[in-house]
Design an enzyme around this catalytic site. Structure first.
Site, PDB file in Angstrom:
ATOM      1  N   ASP A  60       0.912  -6.834  -9.396  1.00 50.94           N
ATOM      2  CA  ASP A  60       0.227  -7.615  -8.365  1.00 50.94           C
ATOM      3  C   ASP A  60      -0.840  -8.474  -9.034  1.00 50.94           C
ATOM      4  O   ASP A  60      -1.582  -7.986  -9.886  1.00 50.94           O
ATOM      5  CB  ASP A  60      -0.430  -6.672  -7.354  1.00 50.94           C
ATOM      6  CG  ASP A  60      -0.180  -7.100  -5.920  1.00 50.94           C
ATOM      7  OD1 ASP A  60      -0.543  -8.235  -5.591  1.00 50.94           O
ATOM      8  OD2 ASP A  60       0.380  -6.314  -5.142  1.00 50.94           O
ATOM      9  N   HIS A  66       3.327  -2.854   2.379  1.00 52.30           N
ATOM     10  CA  HIS A  66       2.081  -2.083   2.490  1.00 52.30           C
ATOM     11  C   HIS A  66       1.145  -2.608   3.581  1.00 52.30           C
ATOM     12  O   HIS A  66       0.186  -1.930   3.945  1.00 52.30           O
ATOM     13  CB  HIS A  66       1.349  -2.097   1.142  1.00 52.30           C
ATOM     14  CG  HIS A  66       0.887  -3.463   0.744  1.00 52.30           C
ATOM     15  ND1 HIS A  66       1.773  -4.470   0.395  1.00 52.30           N
ATOM     16  CD2 HIS A  66      -0.350  -4.014   0.669  1.00 52.30           C
ATOM     17  CE1 HIS A  66       1.087  -5.568   0.120  1.00 52.30           C
ATOM     18  NE2 HIS A  66      -0.207  -5.317   0.273  1.00 52.30           N
ATOM     19  N   ASP A  67       1.407  -3.814   4.086  1.00 52.12           N
ATOM     20  CA  ASP A  67       0.559  -4.411   5.128  1.00 52.12           C
ATOM     21  C   ASP A  67       1.219  -4.415   6.499  1.00 52.12           C
ATOM     22  O   ASP A  67       0.651  -4.932   7.459  1.00 52.12           O
ATOM     23  CB  ASP A  67       0.230  -5.874   4.768  1.00 52.12           C
ATOM     24  CG  ASP A  67      -0.838  -5.986   3.691  1.00 52.12           C
ATOM     25  OD1 ASP A  67      -1.646  -5.053   3.554  1.00 52.12           O
ATOM     26  OD2 ASP A  67      -0.853  -7.007   2.985  1.00 52.12           O
ATOM     27  N   ASP A  69      -0.946 -12.258  -4.685  1.00 47.57           N
ATOM     28  CA  ASP A  69      -1.587 -11.972  -3.409  1.00 47.57           C
ATOM     29  C   ASP A  69      -2.171 -13.252  -2.800  1.00 47.57           C
ATOM     30  O   ASP A  69      -2.858 -14.016  -3.490  1.00 47.57           O
ATOM     31  CB  ASP A  69      -2.695 -10.945  -3.655  1.00 47.57           C
ATOM     32  CG  ASP A  69      -3.324 -10.435  -2.388  1.00 47.57           C
ATOM     33  OD1 ASP A  69      -2.596  -9.847  -1.577  1.00 47.57           O
ATOM     34  OD2 ASP A  69      -4.545 -10.614  -2.220  1.00 47.57           O
ATOM     35  N   GLU A 128       2.707 -14.475  -2.117  1.00 55.48           N
ATOM     36  CA  GLU A 128       2.425 -14.172  -0.714  1.00 55.48           C
ATOM     37  C   GLU A 128       1.771 -15.407  -0.106  1.00 55.48           C
ATOM     38  O   GLU A 128       0.760 -15.886  -0.609  1.00 55.48           O
ATOM     39  CB  GLU A 128       1.493 -12.966  -0.622  1.00 55.48           C
ATOM     40  CG  GLU A 128       1.219 -12.549   0.820  1.00 55.48           C
ATOM     41  CD  GLU A 128       0.127 -11.510   0.944  1.00 55.48           C
ATOM     42  OE1 GLU A 128       0.197 -10.714   1.894  1.00 55.48           O
ATOM     43  OE2 GLU A 128      -0.814 -11.502   0.117  1.00 55.48           O
TER      44      GLU A 128
END
Length: 556
Positions: free
Chosen positions: A98, A327-328, A200, A254
């Site tokens: 990440d 994860h979100d 991210d 993302e």
């Protein structure tokens, strides 16, 4: 057909805090992941995407990084990380890290320096502003996690921008020194052998000059001024030229709020930016006008409309990422399937969708077991900063009904994805010998990896089949996508075609039988079933059972 490993790969996302604890402190760690590499190899995945493991005070579970060059103590050491990388490579798998560079932690050395004085060399690594003449915040932007996106810092009497929590100050990408520092850090990890980056909120790094607000009274959504900002493509092309192009790596950005047209700018073959983006449009099909917490029933026509738009929009240029949870996001079988009487069937049906659309599939840990949302009984059991901020704003300060808000959290909260991975029916689902950092879903005694691996009819083994099929059949990766039965309210159906090979995918999105009437010119006569989530015996070609999924190879 331009072949590439990142198009053919299946990615598995690990949220380290919740995956496997090796030392009994209740927190997942790198040695825990190392102990499960054979499980991942057996599943058949090619790439592991590791959510952040860098040093962090954990205000936002590792997405607030205090040292980009070191590992969080709770997760282990750099030696543990190197062992993980070597273990993956030895098994023929790749590691995608990440990359969190829209913001750092306020405990990062850069920010500690930056806030110490207005003339510090690191001052311009972040976005500072004296505020308006009346002393109020520079603009009316809201943070993603509630409240103003600006924090007054007493040390120098100025505000700094934080689009997320106040412990996550935004980095100033207008500063070439900051950009060079980021590129040096990326090169450090790539030189250590990392195989790519998931970036991210990467489309937020360029802000509109002057940081304007929209002139409305009170706090307002500032995203038009920082999403897909004026210099975003320049920054990503520079990053590609200076770092990414020097390595054979996989990249996914993302990109909240990105449109199909913008995605082509990020991922087009001749753009030299990213290989694919995570878009969120299909994650909003059950959200009302106010926010994701404003629960609305979703419909198949809405979900299919979004997926179809992205399938056709990136058909000629660019590439799709395929996911239904991470994860979100809440667990996909609870959100888009039926996590009770048809958990097995609907989880397999959704898996069929993910692996037969055109793009790179992303599996989130536990998805292959059909893990479900958790329904914690009180706000105290939740751990996520977003959940607590929203609850405080809505209930404590706003007077909203606690029951209604708790229901929204149980449905859409990020902690649904963050309960510990369910390894076995032993205490704490075999995740830890200690007290887990967040409660385990009570259904772990029925839903766990040990049971799933032992049961040939499990969701886990269905995932293994899908992944193996992808490796053997280029049509799954490179075949053209075409929607059929486009107005059907219960069935999502489409074909994938590569040269002489044609596959038909039919998916029943409901918990009741549905008649299957294919359009003229399309027939399953003489075709073969490639994979199905019900036994082939007793299959009726004119009807789909509840949540049934079938993939046919049609006769040429």
């Amino acid at each position: 057909m331009e072949r590439a490993f990142w198009k053919e790969a299946v990615v598995y996302q690990i949220y380290p805090r919740s995956f496997k604890d090796s030392n009994g402190d209740g927190i997942g760690d790198l040695q825990g992941i190392c102990s499960k590499l054979d499980y991942l190899k057996e599943l058949g995945v090619d790439v592991i995407w590791l959510s952040p493991v860098y040093k962090s005070p954990n205000d936002d579970n590792g997405y607030d990084i205090s040292d980009y060059y070191d590992i969080m103590d709770e997760f282990g050491t750099m030696e543990d990380w190197e062992e993980l990388l070597a273990g993956l490579h030895a098994r023929g798998m790749k590691l995608m890290m990440d990359l969190v560079v829209n913001h750092s932690s306020d405990e990062h050395a850069w920010f500690v320096e930056s806030r110490s004085s207005k003339d510090n060399p690191y001052r311009d690594y972040y976005i500072w502003h004296p505020g308006k003449e009346d002393g109020s915040a520079p603009n009316n932007w809201t943070s993603f996690f509630s409240g103003s996106a600006w924090q007054m810092d007493e040390a120098t009497g100025e505000y700094y921008l934080h689009l997320f929590t106040k412990k996550q100050p935004d980095l100033n990408w207008e500063n070439p020194k900051l950009r060079k520092s980021v590129y040096d850090m990326m090169s450090f990890w790539l030189d250590k052998g990392v195989d790519g980056f998931r970036m991210d909120v990467i489309n937020l790094i360029s802000k509109v000059p002057g940081l304007p607000d929209d002139g409305k009274e009170g706090l307002s959504d500032g995203s038009p001024y920082y999403m897909n900002g004026p210099r975003i493509h320049e920054f990503l092309q520079e990053m590609n030229a200076q770092v990414l192009s020097r390595y054979d790596v996989m990249t996914v950005g993302e990109a909240p709020g990105v449109t199909v047209e913008e995605a082509i700018h990020y991922t087009g073959k001749d753009r030299h930016e990213l290989q694919m983006v995570f878009q969120f449009e299909h994650m909003d099909v059950d959200s009302g006008a106010n926010s994701k917490w404003d629960l609305q029933p979703w419909t198949l026509s809405k979900l299919r409309g979004v997926l179809h738009k992205w399938q056709t929009g990136l058909a000629e240029d660019g590439w799709n990422s395929l996911y239904l949870n991470n994860h979100d996001q809440p667990r996909m079988v609870s959100r888009f399937g039926n996590d009770k009487e048809y958990r097995l069937e609907s989880a397999k049906m959704l898996a069929t969708l993910l692996h037969t659309l055109k793009g790179t599939p992303y599996i989130y840990q536990g998805e292959e077991l059909g893990m479900t949302n958790v329904k914690f009984a009180s706000i105290e059991e939740y751990r996520d900063v977003e959940i607590h901020n929203m609850y405080r704003e809505q209930v404590v300060e706003g007077g909203a009904d606690p029951g209604t808000i708790l229901q929204a959290i149980q449905t859409k909260g990020r902690d649904n994805a963050r309960t510990p991975m369910q390894w076995s029916a032993e205490a704490n689902a075999g995740f830890t010998t200690g007290t887990p950092w967040i409660g385990v879903n009570p259904n772990y005694t029925e839903i766990n990896a040990e049971e799933a691996v032992a049961d040939p009819g499990s969701i886990y083994h269905y995932y293994r089949q899908l992944i193996a099929l992808r490796k053997q059949n280029p049509v799954m990766v490179y075949g053209d996508y075409e929607l059929i039965m486009q107005d059907h309210e219960q069935i999502y159906a489409y074909t994938r075609t590569l040269a002489e090979e044609k596959w038909l995918i039919v998916l029943n999105f409901t918990g009741h039988p549905v008649a299957l009437e294919l359009p003229e010119g399309l027939s399953t006569e003489g075709g073969d079933i490639v994979i199905a989530n019900y036994p082939v015996e007793g299959m009726d070609s004119s009807q789909l059972r509840p949540f049934e999924a079938r993939v046919y190879s049609l006769k040429a």
